[in-house]
Design a protein around this motif. Structure first.
Motif, mmCIF file in Angstrom:
data_model
loop_
_atom_site.group_PDB
_atom_site.id
_atom_site.type_symbol
_atom_site.label_atom_id
_atom_site.label_comp_id
_atom_site.label_asym_id
_atom_site.label_seq_id
_atom_site.Cartn_x
_atom_site.Cartn_y
_atom_site.Cartn_z
ATOM 1 N N LEU A 1 0.817 -1.206 0.000
ATOM 2 C CA LEU A 1 0.000 0.000 0.000
ATOM 3 C C LEU A 1 0.858 1.267 0.000
ATOM 4 O O LEU A 1 0.394 2.332 -0.415
ATOM 5 C CB LEU A 1 -0.937 0.009 1.208
ATOM 6 C CG LEU A 1 -2.163 -0.902 1.105
ATOM 7 C CD1 LEU A 1 -2.877 -0.991 2.443
ATOM 8 C CD2 LEU A 1 -3.117 -0.413 0.026
ATOM 9 N N LYS A 2 2.102 1.164 0.444
ATOM 10 C CA LYS A 2 2.999 2.320 0.456
ATOM 11 C C LYS A 2 3.881 2.382 -0.790
ATOM 12 O O LYS A 2 4.632 3.346 -0.974
ATOM 13 C CB LYS A 2 3.867 2.294 1.717
ATOM 14 C CG LYS A 2 3.070 2.391 3.015
ATOM 15 C CD LYS A 2 3.985 2.450 4.226
ATOM 16 C CE LYS A 2 3.175 2.499 5.527
ATOM 17 N NZ LYS A 2 2.687 1.180 5.937
ATOM 18 N N LEU A 3 3.799 1.368 -1.638
ATOM 19 C CA LEU A 3 4.653 1.329 -2.823
ATOM 20 C C LEU A 3 4.404 2.498 -3.776
ATOM 21 O O LEU A 3 5.368 3.079 -4.303
ATOM 22 C CB LEU A 3 4.481 -0.015 -3.536
ATOM 23 C CG LEU A 3 5.374 -0.282 -4.738
ATOM 24 C CD1 LEU A 3 6.852 -0.152 -4.386
ATOM 25 C CD2 LEU A 3 5.085 -1.668 -5.320
ATOM 26 N N PRO A 4 3.142 2.905 -4.052
ATOM 27 C CA PRO A 4 2.961 4.087 -4.912
ATOM 28 C C PRO A 4 3.649 5.330 -4.355
ATOM 29 O O PRO A 4 4.264 6.108 -5.101
ATOM 30 C CB PRO A 4 1.437 4.254 -4.957
ATOM 31 C CG PRO A 4 0.904 2.881 -4.700
ATOM 32 C CD PRO A 4 1.856 2.274 -3.706
ATOM 33 N N PHE A 5 3.565 5.531 -3.046
ATOM 34 C CA PHE A 5 4.264 6.644 -2.402
ATOM 35 C C PHE A 5 5.770 6.542 -2.617
ATOM 36 O O PHE A 5 6.438 7.524 -2.971
ATOM 37 C CB PHE A 5 3.938 6.649 -0.907
ATOM 38 C CG PHE A 5 4.948 7.367 -0.059
ATOM 39 C CD1 PHE A 5 4.895 8.743 0.093
ATOM 40 C CD2 PHE A 5 5.966 6.666 0.583
ATOM 41 C CE1 PHE A 5 5.845 9.409 0.865
ATOM 42 C CE2 PHE A 5 6.904 7.323 1.354
ATOM 43 C CZ PHE A 5 6.848 8.706 1.495
ATOM 44 N N LEU A 6 6.325 5.346 -2.420
ATOM 45 C CA LEU A 6 7.767 5.155 -2.586
ATOM 46 C C LEU A 6 8.196 5.517 -4.002
ATOM 47 O O LEU A 6 9.209 6.205 -4.203
ATOM 48 C CB LEU A 6 8.130 3.708 -2.254
ATOM 49 C CG LEU A 6 9.580 3.283 -2.530
ATOM 50 C CD1 LEU A 6 10.561 4.137 -1.736
ATOM 51 C CD2 LEU A 6 9.764 1.801 -2.210
ATOM 52 N N ARG A 7 7.433 5.048 -4.989
ATOM 53 C CA ARG A 7 7.776 5.382 -6.381
ATOM 54 C C ARG A 7 7.744 6.900 -6.595
ATOM 55 O O ARG A 7 8.615 7.474 -7.265
ATOM 56 C CB ARG A 7 6.778 4.716 -7.319
ATOM 57 C CG ARG A 7 6.916 3.206 -7.422
ATOM 58 C CD ARG A 7 5.778 2.656 -8.248
ATOM 59 N NE ARG A 7 5.889 1.211 -8.437
ATOM 60 C CZ ARG A 7 4.846 0.396 -8.529
ATOM 61 N NH1 ARG A 7 3.612 0.894 -8.434
ATOM 62 N NH2 ARG A 7 5.012 -0.898 -8.717
ATOM 63 N N LEU B 1 1.051 12.762 1.597
ATOM 64 C CA LEU B 1 2.306 13.291 2.152
ATOM 65 C C LEU B 1 3.283 13.619 1.035
ATOM 66 O O LEU B 1 3.997 14.630 1.096
ATOM 67 C CB LEU B 1 2.924 12.283 3.119
ATOM 68 C CG LEU B 1 2.110 11.910 4.358
ATOM 69 C CD1 LEU B 1 2.948 11.049 5.300
ATOM 70 C CD2 LEU B 1 1.596 13.146 5.081
ATOM 71 N N ALA B 2 3.328 12.761 0.012
ATOM 72 C CA ALA B 2 4.173 13.054 -1.141
ATOM 73 C C ALA B 2 3.718 14.339 -1.816
ATOM 74 O O ALA B 2 4.538 15.185 -2.204
ATOM 75 C CB ALA B 2 4.142 11.881 -2.121
#
Length: 362
Positions: free
Chosen positions: A40-46, A161-162
């Motif tokens: 679920l946090k992978l889009p943010f990481l990208r 947050l991004a």
């Protein structure tokens, strides 16, 4: 008690990008992450990796995180360093010492929601910008443009947050790179021609599992409609294999068959390759469901006692079937007809190109 993270000097020794002479890293603070939580946090990481390519990303977890194990091979190009079991929750005196031992960061993104732990990070980490998920974005350096209330869902919350840091819409799309050997093996086990529909009957919590007899009944309905049911079975679901094979002999179980160790496949690579060949998947609120969402496979998510608003998979091609629609919270309340109808809807939309839109359309 978990040992504190390495001090800055040691961090520089095993991560050249963390050297004082180089750009400051970006810290992402998380609490406890299974596979689904991390996905679920992978889009943010990208999004963060694309927006700030010169700053290495440190993923710092107070407890365990799938970024350190199951997902490590797939996020290695994005994350410079993972620190798990960092001990940043309690007791406060020890947490403060561990925070102070970390190097200066360009930015800190804190996904946690306990006010005291977030406040300690805000006060005792050295940074040029701090972004967190507290209500109203309290303690954040700034809010995302045009937003005052945080979203409910984990993925949307992290992307907000991004957006706050970037000052606009984050670029979050991407794919999970896997070995061609995994795709070849999946193609052998699911050859071209049939319409394959995946069924993911497991999860780490029994209360989140739709009963196996319902999955069997759904598999039969799919087979009768001309589709091929494909059960996605991991080691924790091994006891289901005999039941499935006896009850639905036409079903395929591509991950159960032995895999040649010489192929060198990493964990999850075959599951990803299989998912790429599926027309749709029906899954519990589980890691495989989130994995399928992350690679863009149309997904029917079955929810019972867990919070849909918070844990819904992040996908542009999805339908949620909730026990609450049928007067209960137990998974047993979901009828086979409802799951079948949801799968049919996605199959039609996928065939006609009618999906798309917001990832929150679930």
């Amino acid at each position: 008690m978990s040992p504190p993270p390495a001090p800055p000097a040691a961090a520089a020794a095993d991560s050249p990008a963390a050297s004082a002479a180089g750009p400051r890293p970006i810290a992402v603070l998380v609490d406890r992450e299974g596979l689904g939580d991390s996905l679920l946090k992978l889009p943010f990481l990208r999004a963060i990796a694309r927006a700030y390519p010169d700053h290495p990303i440190w993923w710092i977890s107070s407890h365990q995180t799938a970024m350190a194990n199951d997902l490590a091979p797939f996020v290695r190009p994005l994350i410079a360093r993972v620190i798990d079991h960092a001990g940043l929750t309690t007791p406060p005196r020890a947490v403060i010492a561990r925070l102070r031992a970390l190097p200066p960061f360009e930015m800190v993104f804190d996904s946690r929601t306990r006010g005291l732990t977030v406040l300690l990070a805000r006060l005792f980490l050295r940074h040029r910008g701090f972004y967190c998920c507290l209500p109203g974005y309290m303690l954040s350096s700034r809010r995302p443009p045009g937003r005052f209330a945080r979203p409910s869902g984990i993925a949307a919350r992290m992307l907000s947050l991004a957006a706050a840091a970037i000052g606009g819409d984050p670029d979050w799309r991407g794919r999970l790179d896997i070995a061609e050997a995994a795709r070849r093996l999946a193609a052998e086990r699911l050859p071209e021609g049939p319409v394959y529909v995946g069924l993911a009957p497991g999860s780490r919590e029994a209360r989140k599992n739709w009963p196996i007899d319902r999955y069997v009944a759904l598999a039969r309905r799919l087979a009768e409609s001309g589709r091929v049911p494909v059960f996605m079975i991991g080691p924790q679901e091994a006891e289901m294999v005999a039941t499935i094979r006896r009850a639905v002999p036409e079903a395929l179980l591509p991950e159960v068959e032995p895999v040649d160790p010489g192929l060198g496949l990493k964990r999850l690579e075959l599951a990803i390759a299989v998912g790429e060949r599926l027309a749709a998947v029906v899954a519990n609120d589980n890691g495989i469901g989130h994995l399928m969402a992350s690679i863009g496979t149309p997904l029917v998510s079955l929810f019972g006692p867990t919070d849909i608003g918070r844990w819904a998979p992040f996908t542009e091609q999805g339908v949620i079937v909730s026990a609450t629609q049928f007067g209960g919270t137990a998974m047993e309340a979901i009828p086979v007809d409802a799951a079948f109808a949801a799968a049919e809807r996605l199959l039609v939309e996928s065939r006609d190109g009618a999906h798309g839109g917001s990832p929150n359309r679930l």
